[in-house]
Scaffold this active site. Structure first.
Site, PDB file in Angstrom:
ATOM      1  N   ASP A   1      -6.217   0.808  -7.755  1.00 42.21           N
ATOM      2  CA  ASP A   1      -6.255  -0.499  -8.402  1.00 42.21           C
ATOM      3  C   ASP A   1      -7.645  -1.094  -8.146  1.00 42.21           C
ATOM      4  O   ASP A   1      -8.592  -0.780  -8.867  1.00 42.21           O
ATOM      5  CB  ASP A   1      -5.110  -1.314  -7.770  1.00 42.21           C
ATOM      6  CG  ASP A   1      -4.900  -2.674  -8.385  1.00 42.21           C
ATOM      7  OD1 ASP A   1      -4.946  -2.791  -9.609  1.00 42.21           O
ATOM      8  OD2 ASP A   1      -4.667  -3.636  -7.631  1.00 42.21           O
TER       9      ASP A   1
ATOM     10  N   LYS B   1      -6.176   2.102 -12.652  1.00 36.94           N
ATOM     11  CA  LYS B   1      -6.331   0.916 -13.503  1.00 36.94           C
ATOM     12  C   LYS B   1      -7.801   0.549 -13.497  1.00 36.94           C
ATOM     13  O   LYS B   1      -8.236  -0.281 -12.688  1.00 36.94           O
ATOM     14  CB  LYS B   1      -5.539  -0.262 -12.911  1.00 36.94           C
ATOM     15  CG  LYS B   1      -4.045  -0.137 -12.952  1.00 36.94           C
ATOM     16  CD  LYS B   1      -3.437  -1.482 -12.550  1.00 36.94           C
ATOM     17  CE  LYS B   1      -2.226  -1.309 -11.710  1.00 36.94           C
ATOM     18  NZ  LYS B   1      -1.703  -2.581 -11.180  1.00 36.94           N
TER      19      LYS B   1
HETATM   20  P1  IMP Z   1      -6.126  -0.760  -4.181  1.00 37.11           P
HETATM   21  O1  IMP Z   1      -6.531  -0.735  -2.738  1.00 37.11           O
HETATM   22  O2  IMP Z   1      -6.279  -2.140  -4.768  1.00 37.11           O
HETATM   23  O3  IMP Z   1      -6.784   0.290  -5.035  1.00 37.11           O
HETATM   24  O4  IMP Z   1      -4.575  -0.544  -4.227  1.00 37.11           O
HETATM   25  C1  IMP Z   1      -3.988   0.611  -3.901  1.00 37.11           C
HETATM   26  C2  IMP Z   1      -2.545   0.354  -3.512  1.00 37.11           C
HETATM   27  O5  IMP Z   1      -1.988  -0.835  -4.081  1.00 37.11           O
HETATM   28  C3  IMP Z   1      -1.697   1.486  -4.012  1.00 37.11           C
HETATM   29  O6  IMP Z   1      -1.615   2.531  -3.099  1.00 37.11           O
HETATM   30  C4  IMP Z   1      -0.361   0.802  -4.226  1.00 37.11           C
HETATM   31  O7  IMP Z   1       0.375   0.826  -3.014  1.00 37.11           O
HETATM   32  C5  IMP Z   1      -0.678  -0.622  -4.545  1.00 37.11           C
HETATM   33  N1  IMP Z   1      -0.638  -0.896  -6.008  1.00 37.11           N
HETATM   34  C6  IMP Z   1      -1.661  -1.264  -6.800  1.00 37.11           C
HETATM   35  N2  IMP Z   1      -1.267  -1.445  -8.059  1.00 37.11           N
HETATM   36  C7  IMP Z   1       0.055  -1.175  -8.076  1.00 37.11           C
HETATM   37  C8  IMP Z   1       1.041  -1.174  -9.131  1.00 37.11           C
HETATM   38  O8  IMP Z   1       0.794  -1.455 -10.320  1.00 37.11           O
HETATM   39  N3  IMP Z   1       2.302  -0.828  -8.749  1.00 37.11           N
HETATM   40  C9  IMP Z   1       2.624  -0.513  -7.473  1.00 37.11           C
HETATM   41  N4  IMP Z   1       1.742  -0.489  -6.476  1.00 37.11           N
HETATM   42  C10 IMP Z   1       0.459  -0.814  -6.764  1.00 37.11           C
END
Ligand code: IMP
Length: 189
Positions: free
Chosen positions: A112, A140
């Site tokens: 994300d 995303k």
């Molecule tokens: P980041 O550190 O923002 O890239 O987020 C990574 C983590 O956020 C992932 O391993 C998920 O646990 C959670 N996450 C981010 N987006 C989603 C989503 O749309 N659905 C479920 N979990 C998400």
């Protein structure tokens, strides 16, 4: 036998990726990974699944690999609550298999903002692995805050909160066989 847990399907907006589409892509990823690691040393590959979200993806992927591999897990926390990202990543549970000098493939459910994967890459680089790659089911791109390398990617998806196939919202919906987007009013409250 007990019945399956009841989900509140009224929270779901639409199915983004159906079961067949996911399974076909996982098979393709496993074939590519198997080809790329065919020459890995006899210690083989260490798959590091990021809990909890990657547990189903990792289980399906690992069972389709044709190269020797070990399975381990790491647990992190990157969100305080709901869908609000703080950028802070916390290590909750570390791997048990020694990874120094081994070929490590991080298996993550979704990228994300990128903070979690960035943390993991930095953390594993410091352990002196023989090689380090990343395999991510969903990305995303619109939400990215930091650039992170994804070596094997399942699908790019739009900026919606998705659940199913391991992914949750408030620890619900993980066992759906497909990936669905939630209604915006459910996660932007
Ligand atoms: P980041 O550190 O923002 O890239 O987020 C990574 C983590 O956020 C992932 O391993 C998920 O646990 C959670 N996450 C981010 N987006 C989603 C989503 O749309 N659905 C479920 N979990 C998400």
């Amino acid at each position: 036998m007990k019945s399956r847990p009841k989900h509140d399907f009224s929270a779901i907006d639409r199915i983004l990726l159906d079961e067949e589409t996911i399974q076909r892509r996982v098979t393709e990823l496993a074939a590519r990974i198997s080809a790329d690691y065919a020459g890995a040393n006899e210690d083989g590959l260490v798959l590091v699944g990021v809990l909890k979200g990657a547990f189903i993806f990792l289980a399906d992927l690992a069972r389709r690999l044709t190269v020797p591999h070990h399975v381990d897990f790491i647990a992190l926390s990157s969100y305080n609550r709901g869908a609000v990202s703080t950028g802070a990543v916390r290590l909750i549970m570390d791997t048990r298999i020694p990874v120094t000098g081994r070929h490590v493939l991080i298996v993550e459910d979704i990228v994300d903002t990128g903070y979690t994967l960035e943390y993991l890459i930095r953390n594993f680089r410091a352990r002196g692995t023989a090689s380090l790659r990343t395999c991510v089911l969903l990305s995303k791109p619109e939400r990215r805050k930091v650039d992170v390398p994804i070596d094997y990617l399942g699908f790019e998806i739009p900026d919606v909160w998705v659940v199913g196939y391991g992914l949750d919202f408030a620890d619900l919906f993980r066992t759906l066989p497909y990936i669905a987007g939630l209604k915006r009013e459910v996660y932007e409250k």
